[in-house]
Design an enzyme around this catalytic site. Structure first.
Site, PDB file in Angstrom:
ATOM      1  N   HIS A  46       0.836  -1.189   0.000  1.00 28.19           N
ATOM      2  CA  HIS A  46       0.000   0.000   0.000  1.00 28.19           C
ATOM      3  C   HIS A  46       0.879   1.249   0.000  1.00 28.19           C
ATOM      4  O   HIS A  46       1.234   1.774   1.064  1.00 28.19           O
ATOM      5  CB  HIS A  46      -0.919   0.003   1.226  1.00 28.19           C
ATOM      6  CG  HIS A  46      -1.843  -1.174   1.295  1.00 28.19           C
ATOM      7  ND1 HIS A  46      -1.416  -2.428   1.641  1.00 28.19           N
ATOM      8  CD2 HIS A  46      -3.185  -1.277   1.053  1.00 28.19           C
ATOM      9  CE1 HIS A  46      -2.433  -3.269   1.623  1.00 28.19           C
ATOM     10  NE2 HIS A  46      -3.516  -2.602   1.274  1.00 28.19           N
ATOM     11  N   GLY A 135      -3.168  -3.907  11.692  1.00 31.76           N
ATOM     12  CA  GLY A 135      -3.612  -4.431  10.398  1.00 31.76           C
ATOM     13  C   GLY A 135      -5.116  -4.436  10.357  1.00 31.76           C
ATOM     14  O   GLY A 135      -5.727  -3.706   9.567  1.00 31.76           O
ATOM     15  N   LEU A 137      -8.285  -3.008  10.885  1.00 36.30           N
ATOM     16  CA  LEU A 137      -8.441  -1.563  11.084  1.00 36.30           C
ATOM     17  C   LEU A 137      -9.178  -1.235  12.378  1.00 36.30           C
ATOM     18  O   LEU A 137     -10.148  -1.883  12.745  1.00 36.30           O
ATOM     19  CB  LEU A 137      -9.163  -0.958   9.884  1.00 36.30           C
ATOM     20  CG  LEU A 137      -8.350  -1.006   8.582  1.00 36.30           C
ATOM     21  CD1 LEU A 137      -9.171  -0.528   7.407  1.00 36.30           C
ATOM     22  CD2 LEU A 137      -7.078  -0.185   8.714  1.00 36.30           C
ATOM     23  N   ASN A 206      -7.557  11.183   3.949  1.00 39.90           N
ATOM     24  CA  ASN A 206      -7.298  11.226   2.501  1.00 39.90           C
ATOM     25  C   ASN A 206      -8.529  10.888   1.662  1.00 39.90           C
ATOM     26  O   ASN A 206      -8.461  10.891   0.439  1.00 39.90           O
ATOM     27  CB  ASN A 206      -6.112  10.327   2.130  1.00 39.90           C
ATOM     28  CG  ASN A 206      -6.351   8.853   2.409  1.00 39.90           C
ATOM     29  OD1 ASN A 206      -7.468   8.348   2.274  1.00 39.90           O
ATOM     30  ND2 ASN A 206      -5.302   8.145   2.797  1.00 39.90           N
ATOM     31  N   ASP A 490     -31.540 -16.937  30.631  1.00 36.14           N
ATOM     32  CA  ASP A 490     -31.260 -15.901  29.637  1.00 36.14           C
ATOM     33  C   ASP A 490     -31.383 -16.419  28.208  1.00 36.14           C
ATOM     34  O   ASP A 490     -31.524 -15.644  27.261  1.00 36.14           O
ATOM     35  CB  ASP A 490     -29.855 -15.314  29.851  1.00 36.14           C
ATOM     36  CG  ASP A 490     -29.880 -14.135  30.809  1.00 36.14           C
ATOM     37  OD1 ASP A 490     -30.942 -13.518  30.968  1.00 36.14           O
ATOM     38  OD2 ASP A 490     -28.832 -13.837  31.404  1.00 36.14           O
ATOM     39  N   HIS A 494     -27.548 -15.906  24.985  1.00 24.92           N
ATOM     40  CA  HIS A 494     -26.488 -15.751  25.976  1.00 24.92           C
ATOM     41  C   HIS A 494     -25.766 -17.068  26.285  1.00 24.92           C
ATOM     42  O   HIS A 494     -24.838 -17.069  27.099  1.00 24.92           O
ATOM     43  CB  HIS A 494     -27.067 -15.184  27.275  1.00 24.92           C
ATOM     44  CG  HIS A 494     -27.355 -13.715  27.213  1.00 24.92           C
ATOM     45  ND1 HIS A 494     -28.107 -13.142  26.217  1.00 24.92           N
ATOM     46  CD2 HIS A 494     -26.972 -12.690  28.031  1.00 24.92           C
ATOM     47  CE1 HIS A 494     -28.190 -11.839  26.428  1.00 24.92           C
ATOM     48  NE2 HIS A 494     -27.491 -11.537  27.513  1.00 24.92           N
ATOM     49  N   ARG A 549     -21.752 -19.993  36.027  1.00 29.44           N
ATOM     50  CA  ARG A 549     -22.714 -19.294  36.878  1.00 29.44           C
ATOM     51  C   ARG A 549     -23.216 -20.224  37.970  1.00 29.44           C
ATOM     52  O   ARG A 549     -23.462 -19.802  39.097  1.00 29.44           O
ATOM     53  CB  ARG A 549     -23.895 -18.821  36.023  1.00 29.44           C
ATOM     54  CG  ARG A 549     -24.963 -18.088  36.832  1.00 29.44           C
ATOM     55  CD  ARG A 549     -26.254 -17.976  36.046  1.00 29.44           C
ATOM     56  NE  ARG A 549     -27.259 -17.225  36.782  1.00 29.44           N
ATOM     57  CZ  ARG A 549     -28.556 -17.349  36.588  1.00 29.44           C
ATOM     58  NH1 ARG A 549     -29.012 -18.210  35.686  1.00 29.44           N
ATOM     59  NH2 ARG A 549     -29.422 -16.633  37.274  1.00 29.44           N
TER      60      ARG A 549
END
Length: 690
Positions: A46, A135, A137, A206, A490, A494, A549
């Site tokens: 790049h 790398g 982003l 840019n 849940d 979950h 849990r």
């Protein structure tokens, strides 16, 4: 779009400097052409970002940043993160020109080649001078928040009114792609909330992405967004030639101490290229010989491929001289600090060295079978608080789930703006940002061991950050609770199913699921040691620890010594077994119950805890065969998650009991019964093979 090389720049390089701007322009062009040449030789990469960001890069590395190319790990250096990691040739060119031994001209010529020190995206474990691996982003800006948080924390703990031994900045260059990714908003929100005044981000505006001009998909006012997040915001309208404005913006940012700073720097991608500048064609492809020659003529660059004139090296030599002087001054300051504050000096130097205190493992609680059973998330809380008392660099927090994850350190307050000495991090509902911020903390220096927590299912939100932990050898401990369908009501949104298997498939990471309090202590010991590279490969490894849990008993056969090997015999190890039952977590006690019933029927049953597959696989063959004798083919595994991967241990003749579908909303005991995660199912599976 033709770009002229004759822009007038009037400001001297630095107050009191004899450097002229034509010399600076030559140095900036050297960055551009080393980047162009590296990408051309690889025919991959790049070039556009380095060509546009070269002025920013020059000013940071040769005028503003404190760094010593002779010692890339000098503690009080400024940190730099190239969040837009695809533009890696920018950083490699700067490291080379500044005199880092890690990047020679030959290394630039080996860009993107196997085994080189100049991989396609910056990797901290490959190239000295690269702080974090970027790398994907947005990861980099979040790492930068972590680096800045670490600096603020250590400064608050160790600096004195008359002695500043922690005093450095974190700089970051990020691009449009970073700002599109949601992680940048999560991390930016945290940085603004914390008021990290020594974090300075320069946005390479840019207006180009791979698809083309960003107007097709990205038209928000990014500067206004960061201002709303609590950042000090500026705009440099001409980042191609207006060095004076870039300098002034960085100076103004350094003067703001109660907010992070965001500098929008509008640039032209591929600056200098007569035909490709301001197009997506220069974003991710080599210029090629013809366009490179045209760019040389346009920028009046009279030198050949990978050729750098001596005056450029001389100019960049200023960075090394300043770095050497800064390190010498810091060493003197540290020596004075040692005389004035001997206790704090010892604590500080031990911490940043990464050395663990002698006997730290002894503080980990080891419950007995007589102790009342409880959920491993509660055992985890006990271990976290025990470690907090002996490991100075141990700190972390939860993604708005501290009362459920049980992750608060009771002896400390909350890390907040102007309370940076505290050690409980309140991340809010920001899992992705949380993981990447912790990567930055871990990579700031070897003494810091961050942990972060959420429900195990929400590793889906932070998987990229966890993968980057493993890749970049960041010793983060991921404390994941509500580890299975055992969380119950849940429901399937979950309830993790495939998550254990997915992390077992990830390289360079420990996936641990302890079955009681003893194994929880063993899991934490394992995690801390791997965070320090104490494993056969000597590599730092993060850990994912999955806690329940629901309550479970403390089993008579569990042991720290056995669990340290990843897999070991918990029950029935005295004789060669007829059947082997393997389990983890809350299913380990179920396996023991099934073994006892089989024994009552006259069968010899062995129960093996598989706390951490990766660690078990590292043991020698003799040990592994002693635990899982190859000639015993009657094998059953039981785990309240995907059966994927268990064939490795149960073999073709064995049976894996698990959950290979989504769960449901119901009390945990009902789900275990409905889905066949029961003692009876294990007994039946074993009997079918005997």
């Amino acid at each position: 779009m033709r770009v002229q090389a004759t822009a007038t720049v009037e400001t001297p390089a630095k107050a009191g400097s004899t450097t002229t701007e034509p010399e600076v322009l030559q140095a900036i062009n050297a960055i551009r052409f080393l980047s162009i040449d590296g990408v051309n030789k690889a025919n991959s990469g790049h070039p556009g970002l380095p060509m546009g960001c070269a002025p920013m890069g020059y000013l940071l590395y040769n005028e503003f940043m404190t760094h010593n190319p002779e010692d890339p790990f000098f503690f009080n250096r400024d940190r730099f993160v190239l969040s837009a990691g695809h533009g890696s040739m920018l950083q490699y060119s700067l490291l080379h020109l500044c005199g880092y031994d890690s990047v020679q001209i030959d290394d630039l010529k080996q860009f993107r080649q196997f085994g080189s020190k100049t991989p396609g995206h910056p990797e901290n474990f490959e190239t000295a001078g690269v702080e974090v691996t970027t790398g994907p982003l947005g990861q980099g800006i979040a790492n930068a928040v972590g680096l800045a948080a670490a600096e603020a924390h250590l400064a608050a703990r160790f600096n004195k009114p008359d002695a500043k031994i922690v005093d450095h900045y974190t700089y970051c260059i990020l691009g449009d792609g970073c700002n599109m990714e949601g992680i940048s908003n999560e991390a930016g929100s945290m940085a603004g909330h914390w008021g990290l005044g020594k974090l300075i981000a320069l946005y390479d505006d840019n207006r180009i992405s791979i698809d083309g001009h960003t107007e097709i998909s990205f038209t928000e006012d990014v500067a206004a967004r960061f201002e709303a997040l609590g950042w000090h915001v500026q705009h440099v309208k001409d980042g191609n030639t207006d060095l004076k404005s870039i300098r002034e913006a960085i100076e103004a940012a350094k003067a703001v101490t109660d907010k992070p700073s965001f500098i929008k720097v509008s640039t032209l991608i591929g600056y200098g290229s007569p035909n490709l500048a301001d197009t997506h064609d220069v974003h991710g492809a080599a210029l090629g010989a013809k366009e490179t020659e045209a760019t040389r003529k346009n920028l009046k660059w009279e030198y050949g491929e990978f050729e750098v004139p001596a005056p450029v090296y001389d100019l960049f030599g200023a960075a090394k001289k300043r770095g050497q002087a800064a390190q010498a001054a810091w060493n003197d300051a540290l020596a004075s600090y040692a005389k004035q504050y001997p206790e704090e000096h010892e604590q500080f130097t031990n911490l940043i060295s990464g050395k663990l205190p002698d006997g730290w493992e002894s503080v980990l609680p080891t419950p007995t079978p007589e102790d009342k059973g409880k959920a491993t998330r509660l055992h985890s809380q006990d271990n976290l608080n025990a470690l907090a008392g002996v490991l100075d660099g141990f700190w972390g927090g939860s993604a708005d789930l501290a009362p459920s994850n049980m992750t608060l350190m009771k002896a400390f307050g909350d890390f907040q703006k102007n309370q940076y000495q505290e050690r409980n991090l309140r991340f809010g509902v920001r899992e992705h940002g949380m993981g990447a911020i912790c990567n930055g903390i871990a990579l700031h220096n070897p003494g810091l061991i961050p942990y972060c927590a959420t429900f195990f299912i929400f590793t889906d939100y932070m998987r990229s950050a966890i993968r980057m932990s493993a890749l970049s050898e960041a010793g983060v401990i991921y404390v994941m609770t509500h580890d299975s369908i055992g969380l119950g009501e849940d429901g399937p949104t979950h309830q993790p199913i495939e998550h254990l298997a997915s992390f077992r498939a990830m390289p360079n990471i420990i996936m641990g699921r302890p079955g009681d309090g003893v194994e929880t202590a063993a899991a934490y010991e394992m995690a801390i040691k791997n965070a320090k590279g104490m494993n056969p490969e000597g590599r730092v490894r993060p850990s994912v620890l999955a806690f329940s849990r629901q309550a479970m008993p403390n089993l008579p056969g569990t042991s720290r010594e056995g669990a340290a090997k990843g897999g070991y015999i918990v029950h029935g190890g005295d004789a060669k077994p007829d059947v082997i039952i393997m389990g983890t977590g809350s299913e380990l006690s179920l396996a023991v119950e099934a073994a006892k019933e089989l024994e009552a029927a006259g069968k010899k049953a062995r129960v093996v805890s598989m706390l951490a597959w990766e660690v078990f696989d590292e043991q020698d063959e003799a040990y592994r065969n002693s635990v899982l004798p190859p000639d015993v083919t009657a094998r059953v595994s039981v785990e309240a998650g995907s059966t994927f991967g268990w064939s490795k241990y149960v073999g073709t003749a064995g049976k894996a009991i698990g959950v290979d579908h989504f769960g449901a909303s119901a009390p945990a005991p009902i789900l275990y019964k409905k889905y066949g995660i029961t003692k009876d199912a294990v007994v039946e599976a074993a009997q079918s093979m005997l």
